[in-house]
Design a protein around this motif. Structure first.
Motif, PDB file in Angstrom:
ATOM      1  N   GLY A  35     -13.605  -2.826   1.276  1.00 54.99           N
ATOM      2  CA  GLY A  35     -13.767  -3.922   2.230  1.00 54.99           C
ATOM      3  C   GLY A  35     -14.213  -5.200   1.529  1.00 54.99           C
ATOM      4  N   THR A  36     -14.927  -5.052   0.411  1.00 56.25           N
ATOM      5  CA  THR A  36     -15.489  -6.222  -0.268  1.00 56.25           C
ATOM      6  C   THR A  36     -14.428  -7.096  -0.921  1.00 56.25           C
ATOM      7  N   ALA A  79      -5.912 -13.035   0.799  1.00 59.43           N
ATOM      8  CA  ALA A  79      -5.758 -14.489   0.777  1.00 59.43           C
ATOM      9  C   ALA A  79      -5.191 -14.955  -0.562  1.00 59.43           C
ATOM     10  N   ALA A 104     -10.233  -8.941   1.783  1.00 55.18           N
ATOM     11  CA  ALA A 104      -9.860 -10.232   2.379  1.00 55.18           C
ATOM     12  C   ALA A 104      -9.508 -11.262   1.308  1.00 55.18           C
ATOM     13  N   PHE A 140     -18.019 -10.675   2.103  1.00 54.28           N
ATOM     14  CA  PHE A 140     -17.136  -9.579   1.707  1.00 54.28           C
ATOM     15  C   PHE A 140     -17.451  -8.212   2.298  1.00 54.28           C
ATOM     16  N   THR A 141     -18.690  -7.965   2.688  1.00 56.88           N
ATOM     17  CA  THR A 141     -18.946  -6.597   3.161  1.00 56.88           C
ATOM     18  C   THR A 141     -19.126  -6.504   4.668  1.00 56.88           C
ATOM     19  N   GLN A 142     -19.437  -7.616   5.316  1.00 58.82           N
ATOM     20  CA  GLN A 142     -19.668  -7.511   6.757  1.00 58.82           C
ATOM     21  C   GLN A 142     -18.396  -7.823   7.532  1.00 58.82           C
ATOM     22  N   SER A 143     -18.084  -6.933   8.444  1.00 59.11           N
ATOM     23  CA  SER A 143     -16.929  -7.130   9.332  1.00 59.11           C
ATOM     24  C   SER A 143     -15.649  -7.454   8.558  1.00 59.11           C
ATOM     25  N   LEU A 144     -15.522  -6.882   7.369  1.00 59.45           N
ATOM     26  CA  LEU A 144     -14.296  -7.007   6.576  1.00 59.45           C
ATOM     27  C   LEU A 144     -13.841  -8.445   6.417  1.00 59.45           C
ATOM     28  N   GLY A 145     -14.728  -9.268   5.932  1.00 60.09           N
ATOM     29  CA  GLY A 145     -14.362 -10.650   5.652  1.00 60.09           C
ATOM     30  C   GLY A 145     -14.363 -11.525   6.886  1.00 60.09           C
ATOM     31  N   TYR A 156     -22.764 -13.025  -0.555  1.00 55.22           N
ATOM     32  CA  TYR A 156     -21.696 -12.088  -0.907  1.00 55.22           C
ATOM     33  C   TYR A 156     -21.473 -11.078   0.226  1.00 55.22           C
ATOM     34  N   TYR A 160     -16.958 -15.339   6.730  1.00 63.33           N
ATOM     35  CA  TYR A 160     -16.852 -16.368   5.686  1.00 63.33           C
ATOM     36  C   TYR A 160     -17.610 -17.628   6.095  1.00 63.33           C
ATOM     37  N   LEU A 219      -9.011  -3.962  11.120  1.00 64.34           N
ATOM     38  CA  LEU A 219      -8.089  -4.794  10.340  1.00 64.34           C
ATOM     39  C   LEU A 219      -6.849  -5.130  11.156  1.00 64.34           C
ATOM     40  N   GLY A 250     -27.680  -3.039  -5.456  1.00 59.85           N
ATOM     41  CA  GLY A 250     -26.903  -3.393  -4.264  1.00 59.85           C
ATOM     42  C   GLY A 250     -27.789  -3.999  -3.178  1.00 59.85           C
ATOM     43  N   ASN A 302     -10.820 -15.500   9.024  1.00 63.86           N
ATOM     44  CA  ASN A 302     -10.722 -14.353   8.120  1.00 63.86           C
ATOM     45  C   ASN A 302      -9.657 -14.614   7.057  1.00 63.86           C
ATOM     46  N   LEU A 303      -9.301 -15.855   6.881  1.00 67.19           N
ATOM     47  CA  LEU A 303      -8.345 -16.343   5.865  1.00 67.19           C
ATOM     48  C   LEU A 303      -6.896 -15.986   6.186  1.00 67.19           C
ATOM     49  N   VAL A 304      -6.657 -15.289   7.291  1.00 67.64           N
ATOM     50  CA  VAL A 304      -5.273 -14.947   7.647  1.00 67.64           C
ATOM     51  C   VAL A 304      -4.900 -15.612   8.973  1.00 67.64           C
ATOM     52  N   ASP A 357     -20.655  -2.526  10.237  1.00 69.67           N
ATOM     53  CA  ASP A 357     -21.917  -3.264  10.387  1.00 69.67           C
ATOM     54  C   ASP A 357     -23.058  -2.301  10.723  1.00 69.67           C
ATOM     55  N   PHE A 413     -26.977  -7.118  -7.556  1.00 70.43           N
ATOM     56  CA  PHE A 413     -25.668  -6.565  -7.186  1.00 70.43           C
ATOM     57  C   PHE A 413     -25.384  -5.279  -7.963  1.00 70.43           C
ATOM     58  N   LEU A 414     -25.618  -5.331  -9.275  1.00 68.81           N
ATOM     59  CA  LEU A 414     -25.248  -4.182 -10.102  1.00 68.81           C
ATOM     60  C   LEU A 414     -26.334  -3.099 -10.168  1.00 68.81           C
ATOM     61  N   LYS A 450     -25.695   3.845  -0.222  1.00 72.77           N
ATOM     62  CA  LYS A 450     -25.414   2.444  -0.552  1.00 72.77           C
ATOM     63  C   LYS A 450     -24.052   1.990  -0.029  1.00 72.77           C
ATOM     64  N   ASP A 451     -23.883   0.689   0.138  1.00 73.22           N
ATOM     65  CA  ASP A 451     -22.582   0.107   0.511  1.00 73.22           C
ATOM     66  C   ASP A 451     -22.017   0.743   1.791  1.00 73.22           C
ATOM     67  N   GLY A 497      -5.542  -9.036  12.662  1.00 76.92           N
ATOM     68  CA  GLY A 497      -4.274  -9.621  12.195  1.00 76.92           C
ATOM     69  C   GLY A 497      -4.120  -9.554  10.689  1.00 76.92           C
ATOM     70  N   GLN A 498      -4.836  -8.604  10.052  1.00 80.68           N
ATOM     71  CA  GLN A 498      -4.816  -8.521   8.596  1.00 80.68           C
ATOM     72  C   GLN A 498      -3.861  -7.447   8.064  1.00 80.68           C
TER      73      GLN A 498
END
Lengths: 317, 460
Positions: B80-81, B88, B84, A278-283, A274, A286, B106, A259, A65-67, B420, A255-256, B201-202, B110-111
């Protein structure tokens, strides 16, 4: 008379080779200057292109998750992508987009360019008119078309349809009409650039060929078919593969505009990448995002190679 | 061979290029003057000039109280998008707020920064309702944020449109049938206006479907006595909710023509008079005033109806102010002071509450947006008394909500892989609104399979 033995020839060649690759000679011949000129480019490519590519390859085999510290998970990310039902929907949607874009987006600029090249007056005006959509920032174009696509009877397109007695259409609000609506905007937005390329290529076609065709009694259609198209085939092959690559990476419109909706009907591969990232499980996905990116890159690379092999004998080159 | 001078110039140029590239690093947060620098993000992008003025005043009050902290307030909306990548990339603010839905995930990822030590030093540390603080507590038992502004899902409506349609804005609908009837009347009598609409949406489509399901007594996820989560989207109440939406959309044609709304999109549509009624958090008027400049006199809000099922409850939510995990201990300490000053003190301290209300009222920002108690009902009622003189949303407009909300049972969000689950349900809601013959059963079964696989993967 002396005759060089094969052994002596080999030694002489080796010495010459060593001389050619001698670092001192290389420096003396200005190699250092070349390297210094090359350095900024190498750094920029290294930092902004190659490092991310290498990191993406590594990341596709990791859960990260980049952290927190990444964990290697083997092929799990690739398996997860294949097992995701939305992946196959995205593949189908991307193929559908590419097909529609090919049917409408490929011939329209060619026809427009041929017609424009035949116009004798106000050529510049038509060129500006054709190129104008390319000048508008893509995001602005999409937001503008979103207003045009308003599904209420008061929407711009629906009002126009109303004038000729056609009932309001749902446009991007319906799973069936959403994708063609996206292609329509993409064609409008992208045609200008291709038209300019075709117009430039058309100027290189020798007028003598048209004169000769005319003498032979060729009609306008005959001239296009027997002179224009064969003369443009090199450019046509290139624009075709560029369009296939571009449509396989379509992202902005789905996307625009939607969605990915309604009901995933406009979820394309890039939009899915994407969403994974970015949208699933908060990053948390990856790895899946980079795995799918690599698969797309590999597919496009193979497609390009096959395409160039197949078209090599028809191409100018 | 080039001259040494020319080579030196080239080398300098190359080094300068490297220098430019390496100049993209972030600051450490400590100022040269020994002060701690803090970037806070309490207002939405596009906030009105009044909202920014109100925020500026609050920042000045804070800096006066804590002279060793420099606060820079920015417009920001957590999503959320982008989170992360911002984390980073080092561009995340020091203090930002995340919804209840995501705070635990989150924290466990560990975020978020662990603020336990500094949180315990705040005056209200021992006063917190454990259930509320739980949303900001990780599975390690540490505190990762400070909750504020809890809300219940509610029905917002435009009073002007109600009047135009011949409906009484003081008597909003109290059952799903009444919402449907009123929506039908509005869309017939006020052309171009959606009588009722929901987000789709989203991940918001799933969020609102969860609200409907729980208001009818259903659950999208069930937690067994062993803690095992079973995804149960394919349940009778969710199907009932979708059938209700289908009736509104296809039988009554009362949902307008746009079926792809996210949170800010529907706020915009409501504020511009395109939607008469919609489901959102009870505190949404704060955002409508802050980001959409909506006239609060037109605003009405009531509780979202619950069925007679004993399991029926209203889905609740809220915000958690959290701290950037990359911050230094000094910054974390300063961040907790800011959150305490900006969010918590105005709910428990009379002077802070009055100062905050005065500043908000001066900046034409919502003072009395309906929320739920963050500590206990008595503290909340006391707070409401303190700020009463500065109320700037007509109290009678909020009456239908405030009179009934404490009669409703509060129901938390589905606990596992919430986003999800919501994301997967978006497509189901969109299907019902865009395809009259959507196969709801098959789609809900598909959601169960997909999300259950994610839940099960966690325990491997």
């Amino acid at each position: 008379m002396t005759v060089d033995s094969p052994a002596r020839v080999r030694v002489a060649k080796a010495v010459r080779t060593r001389r050619r690759h001698n670092p001192v000679t290389w420096v003396q011949r200005g190699g250092l200057t070349t390297l210094l000129f090359l350095l900024p480019l190498l750094i920029i490519f290294g930092v902004f292109s190659w490092t991310p590519i290498v990191e993406a390859v590594i990341m596709s085999f990791q859960k990260t998750n980049l952290v927190t510290a990444p964990v290697f998970v083997g092929w799990d990310n690739f398996v997860a992508v294949f097992e995701d039902p939305v992946f196959w929907i995205a593949v189908r949607n991307t193929g559908f987009f590419a097909l529609l874009a090919l049917l409408f987006g490929y011939p329209i600029p060619l026809v427009a360019a041929v017609l424009m090249s035949e116009v004798k007056r106000m050529k510049g005006f038509y060129s500006v008119l054709a190129y104008l959509p390319v000048v508008i920032p893509p995001v602005v174009s999409v937001l503008l078309w979103k207003i045009f696509y308003d599904a209420s009877p008061n929407g711009v397109f629906n009002t126009i349809l109303g004038w000729v007695g056609i009932p309001p259409q749902p446009w991007i609000q319906d799973a069936v009409t959403a994708m063609p609506s996206l292609v329509l905007e993409a064609t409008w937005a992208g045609a200008g650039g291709t038209i300019i390329i075709y117009l430039a290529a058309l100027t290189s076609v020798s007028p003598d060929l048209y004169d000769a065709a005319e003498v032979d009694g060729a009609s306008i259609w005959g001239k296009i078919w027997h002179v224009t198209l064969p003369q443009l085939r090199g450019i046509l092959f290139i624009t075709l593969i560029l369009q296939i690559i571009a449509t396989a990476q379509v992202f902005l419109q789905p996307f625009l505009f939607t969605g990915g909706g309604p009901v995933n009907s406009t979820t394309t591969i890039l939009l899915l990448i994407y969403q994974y990232a970015f949208t699933q499980s908060l990053g948390g996905a990856y790895g899946q995002a980079t795995a799918l990116s690599l698969m797309l890159a590999a597919f496009l690379a193979i497609l390009s190679i096959v395409y160039f092999r197949l078209t090599a004998r028809w191409s100018d080159n | 061979m080039k001259s040494p001078g020319k080579l030196a110039v080239l080398a300098a140029a190359a080094l300068a290029g490297v220098g430019i590239l390496s100049g993209c690093s972030s600051s450490s947060g400590g100022g040269d003057d020994g002060k701690v620098n803090l970037v806070v993000a309490p207002v939405l992008p596009g906030a009105t000039a009044d909202a920014l003025k109100a925020l500026h005043d609050r920042v000045q009050q804070f800096e006066k109280k804590y002279p060793n902290i420099n606060v820079k307030a920015i417009e920001y909306q957590w999503t959320g998008t982008t989170f992360a990548a911002e984390l980073a990339g080092g561009t995340l603010p020091d203090v930002f707020n995340v919804p209840f839905t995501d705070s635990k995930t989150l924290a466990n990822n560990g975020q978020l920064a662990d603020i336990t030590k500094y949180f315990k030093q705040t005056a209200t540390a021992g006063k917190w309702n454990k259930n509320v603080l739980d949303v900001a507590t990780g599975k390690d038992g540490k505190v990762y944020g400070i909750p504020w502004g809890p809300y219940a899902m509610a029905l917002s409506y435009n009073r002007d449109i109600f009047t135009k349609a011949g409906l009484d804005p003081d008597k909003p609908p109290t059952t799903l049938d009444e919402i449907e009837q009123d929506a039908k009347i509005i869309s017939q009598k006020v052309p171009g206006v959606a009588g009722y609409m929901q987000m789709t949406k989203d991940n918001t489509g799933g969020w609102e479907l969860a609200t409907l399901t729980q208001s009818l007594g259903g659950k999208l996820e069930k937690v067994g006595s062993d803690g095992k989560v079973t995804v149960t989207a394919d349940n009778p109440q969710t199907k009932q909710a979708l059938a209700w939406l289908k009736k509104l959309r296809w039988d009554d044609n009362a949902m307008g023509s746009n079926f792809l709304f996210d949170w800010s999109g529907i706020n915009q549509a409501f504020a511009s008079g395109q939607v008469a009624m919609y489901m959102s958090g009870s505190d949404v008027i704060g955002s409508l005033m802050q980001a959409n400049g909506f006239d609060q006199k037109k605003y009405g809000v009531t509780t979202f109806p619950l069925s007679s099922s004993p399991n029926a409850g209203i889905l609740s939510g809220g915000n958690v102010d959290v701290v950037n995990v990359k911050d230094s201990p000094e910054q974390i300490a300063a961040a907790v002071k800011w959150i305490d000053f900006y969010r918590t003190q105005p709910t428990v301290d009379k002077t802070a509450a009055v100062n905050n209300a005065k500043t908000l009222a001066k900046g034409d920002q919502a003072v009395n947006a309906p929320t739920l108690p963050v500590f206990d009902k008595a503290t909340w009622e006391q707070n409401q008394e303190w700020i009463k003189p500065y109320d700037n949303i007509p109290v009678e407009n909020l009456k239908p909500f405030n009179d009934n909300i404490f009669n409703q049972k509060i129901s938390p969000e589905p606990p596992s892989h919430t986003q999800d689950l919501y994301g997967a349900l978006d497509a189901v809601v969109q299907a019902v609104l865009t395809n009259q013959n959507a196969d709801v059963d098959a789609m809900l079964k598909g959601v169960d399979t997909k999300v259950q696989a994610l839940v099960d993967a966690d325990s491997k």
